[in-house]
Design a protein around this motif. Sequence first.
Motif, mmCIF file in Angstrom:
data_model
loop_
_atom_site.group_PDB
_atom_site.id
_atom_site.type_symbol
_atom_site.label_atom_id
_atom_site.label_comp_id
_atom_site.label_asym_id
_atom_site.label_seq_id
_atom_site.Cartn_x
_atom_site.Cartn_y
_atom_site.Cartn_z
ATOM 1 N N GLU A 3 59.775 38.877 49.932
ATOM 2 C CA GLU A 3 59.562 38.544 48.664
ATOM 3 C C GLU A 3 59.322 37.143 48.414
ATOM 4 O O GLU A 3 58.032 36.616 47.683
ATOM 5 N N ILE A 4 59.921 36.206 49.113
ATOM 6 C CA ILE A 4 59.708 34.789 49.036
ATOM 7 C C ILE A 4 58.467 34.638 49.838
ATOM 8 O O ILE A 4 57.750 33.762 49.437
ATOM 9 N N ALA A 5 58.165 35.037 50.926
ATOM 10 C CA ALA A 5 56.964 34.803 51.400
ATOM 11 C C ALA A 5 55.784 35.413 50.776
ATOM 12 O O ALA A 5 54.654 34.587 50.688
ATOM 13 N N ARG A 6 55.816 36.639 50.040
ATOM 14 C CA ARG A 6 54.704 36.893 49.302
ATOM 15 C C ARG A 6 54.522 36.008 48.170
ATOM 16 O O ARG A 6 53.364 35.664 47.751
ATOM 17 N N GLN A 7 55.770 35.325 47.567
ATOM 18 C CA GLN A 7 55.489 34.442 46.476
ATOM 19 C C GLN A 7 54.893 33.296 46.924
ATOM 20 O O GLN A 7 54.104 32.775 46.051
ATOM 21 N N GLY A 8 54.986 32.980 48.188
ATOM 22 C CA GLY A 8 54.505 31.508 48.552
ATOM 23 C C GLY A 8 53.312 31.589 49.457
ATOM 24 O O GLY A 8 52.745 30.623 50.258
ATOM 25 N N ARG A 9 52.773 32.982 49.602
ATOM 26 C CA ARG A 9 51.478 33.348 50.351
ATOM 27 C C ARG A 9 51.763 32.881 51.971
ATOM 28 O O ARG A 9 51.039 32.460 52.501
ATOM 29 N N ARG A 28 75.877 39.657 42.587
ATOM 30 C CA ARG A 28 74.540 39.895 41.810
ATOM 31 C C ARG A 28 74.366 38.900 40.681
ATOM 32 O O ARG A 28 73.628 39.249 39.853
ATOM 33 N N GLN A 29 75.073 37.880 40.415
ATOM 34 C CA GLN A 29 74.962 37.041 39.468
ATOM 35 C C GLN A 29 74.080 35.794 39.940
ATOM 36 O O GLN A 29 74.367 34.859 40.770
ATOM 37 N N TYR A 30 72.528 35.816 39.424
ATOM 38 C CA TYR A 30 71.736 34.573 39.597
ATOM 39 C C TYR A 30 71.897 33.459 38.409
ATOM 40 O O TYR A 30 71.431 34.072 37.572
ATOM 41 N N ASP A 31 72.051 32.491 39.112
ATOM 42 C CA ASP A 31 71.917 31.211 38.243
ATOM 43 C C ASP A 31 70.591 30.540 38.552
ATOM 44 O O ASP A 31 70.286 29.952 39.740
ATOM 45 N N GLU A 32 69.842 30.947 37.614
ATOM 46 C CA GLU A 32 68.385 30.521 37.880
ATOM 47 C C GLU A 32 68.211 28.887 38.028
ATOM 48 O O GLU A 32 67.575 28.630 39.056
ATOM 49 N N ALA A 33 69.112 28.127 37.313
ATOM 50 C CA ALA A 33 68.863 26.596 37.526
ATOM 51 C C ALA A 33 69.425 26.329 38.605
ATOM 52 O O ALA A 33 68.939 25.459 39.379
ATOM 53 N N ASP A 89 62.991 22.969 49.287
ATOM 54 C CA ASP A 89 62.495 22.658 50.973
ATOM 55 C C ASP A 89 60.988 23.418 51.037
ATOM 56 O O ASP A 89 60.315 22.784 51.699
ATOM 57 N N ILE A 90 61.118 24.285 50.436
ATOM 58 C CA ILE A 90 59.930 25.380 50.661
ATOM 59 C C ILE A 90 58.953 25.656 49.309
ATOM 60 O O ILE A 90 58.094 26.204 49.132
ATOM 61 N N ASN A 91 59.325 24.322 48.548
ATOM 62 C CA ASN A 91 58.345 24.173 47.308
ATOM 63 C C ASN A 91 58.174 25.503 46.262
ATOM 64 O O ASN A 91 57.095 25.713 45.773
ATOM 65 N N LEU A 92 59.493 25.800 46.445
ATOM 66 C CA LEU A 92 59.726 26.986 45.103
ATOM 67 C C LEU A 92 59.947 26.408 43.883
ATOM 68 O O LEU A 92 61.062 25.680 43.726
ATOM 69 N N TYR A 93 59.279 26.430 42.921
ATOM 70 C CA TYR A 93 59.433 25.770 41.524
ATOM 71 C C TYR A 93 60.199 26.817 40.616
ATOM 72 O O TYR A 93 60.411 28.044 41.242
ATOM 73 N N ALA A 94 60.567 25.983 39.737
ATOM 74 C CA ALA A 94 61.346 27.046 38.532
ATOM 75 C C ALA A 94 60.587 28.473 38.174
ATOM 76 O O ALA A 94 61.155 29.426 38.171
ATOM 77 N N ASP A 95 59.476 28.407 37.963
ATOM 78 C CA ASP A 95 58.547 29.579 37.622
ATOM 79 C C ASP A 95 58.454 30.352 38.991
ATOM 80 O O ASP A 95 58.615 31.919 38.579
ATOM 81 N N ASP A 96 58.542 29.929 40.120
ATOM 82 C CA ASP A 96 58.476 31.067 41.293
ATOM 83 C C ASP A 96 59.904 31.702 41.300
ATOM 84 O O ASP A 96 59.941 32.702 41.603
ATOM 85 N N VAL A 97 61.063 30.844 41.142
ATOM 86 C CA VAL A 97 62.165 31.548 41.269
ATOM 87 C C VAL A 97 62.409 32.416 40.206
ATOM 88 O O VAL A 97 63.029 33.565 40.244
ATOM 89 N N GLN A 98 61.904 32.054 39.044
ATOM 90 C CA GLN A 98 62.010 33.347 37.841
ATOM 91 C C GLN A 98 61.227 34.536 38.145
ATOM 92 O O GLN A 98 61.678 35.612 37.832
ATOM 93 N N GLN A 99 60.011 34.414 38.670
ATOM 94 C CA GLN A 99 59.365 35.514 39.135
ATOM 95 C C GLN A 99 60.126 36.302 40.050
ATOM 96 O O GLN A 99 60.059 37.555 40.188
ATOM 97 N N LEU A 100 60.766 35.523 41.145
ATOM 98 C CA LEU A 100 61.323 36.393 42.190
ATOM 99 C C LEU A 100 62.643 37.138 41.465
ATOM 100 O O LEU A 100 62.880 38.163 41.890
ATOM 101 N N LEU A 101 63.264 36.409 40.572
ATOM 102 C CA LEU A 101 64.498 37.313 40.109
ATOM 103 C C LEU A 101 64.199 38.527 38.960
ATOM 104 O O LEU A 101 64.818 39.311 38.931
ATOM 105 N N GLU A 102 62.772 38.458 38.686
ATOM 106 C CA GLU A 102 62.643 39.583 37.964
ATOM 107 C C GLU A 102 62.326 40.700 38.902
ATOM 108 O O GLU A 102 62.307 41.750 38.283
ATOM 109 N N LYS A 103 62.299 40.487 40.277
ATOM 110 C CA LYS A 103 62.137 41.500 41.130
ATOM 111 C C LYS A 103 63.646 41.960 41.655
ATOM 112 O O LYS A 103 63.735 42.618 42.622
#
Length: 280
Positions: A131-137, A238-243, A253-267
Amino acid sequence: MDQASIDTISQQLEKRIAMKALALPMLPQVTTQVLSLVNDVNSDAAELAKLIQSDQALAGHVMRIANSAAYSPNAKMTSLQQAIARLGMQNMSEIAMAATMGPKMFNTKGYEELVKGIWISSLATAVWAREIARQGRRNVESTFLCGLLFQIGRPVVLQTVLDIAKDDDMDIEQEVVAQLMERYQAQVGSELADHWLLPSAVKDTILGIAGQGSGASADIVATVKAARTFAACTTADRQYDEAALSADATIVDINLYADDVQQLLEKSDSVHDTISELSL
């Protein structure tokens, strides 16, 4: 167990590693063939379907997962060709790899739950890495496999340590086993990757996660490290602290920003369902 006994086991383990005398499990032939097909740009869905159908138990297992809510929530499929056409070769190959590998490859009597826990952690890392690879292409195919096998050395170390302890009539505590797995798993895992003729990125990831260099696969190693951070939450409560996730060094380190993390957590629900299906 006293330190002298631990040192004795460590020395014997190191000797077996140096002499290449470890009892390395064989990679199932069908898994090798699946990997070969996935990495062959000229292969097609018909070849993958034929391969899976050659093993009736595998075919049934793959179809059950392909028809699960995690993969096909809206329609049921009746043939492998249909499943591959709808889900794609990458998804089907991942299902086949997960179905043919795992705890059953190792002989660790009395430690089955420990090995199962390692496998669930690996599955969680692999699915999150995808999922992270897809998010970051990024490279999805290699990343899933590297996430699945980054700690494959652990059960081999466990099996070897248990064999040594049995031969020397020693009782060994689980915390000692955990220490030895942590100390030697990268070395043993990289040897297993060579033994199985796996893509170089797998060995790079095994060593890279252990801080022993990432070779030419730095991006994949970094992605798997980030996936481990998500997987740790998945396999705990299964408790995810987005911040907290957004600020974690492996995520930054892989340049995932807050919006990226939010989108990942939606999955996350879909990820949980996929891990559950693949782990059976």
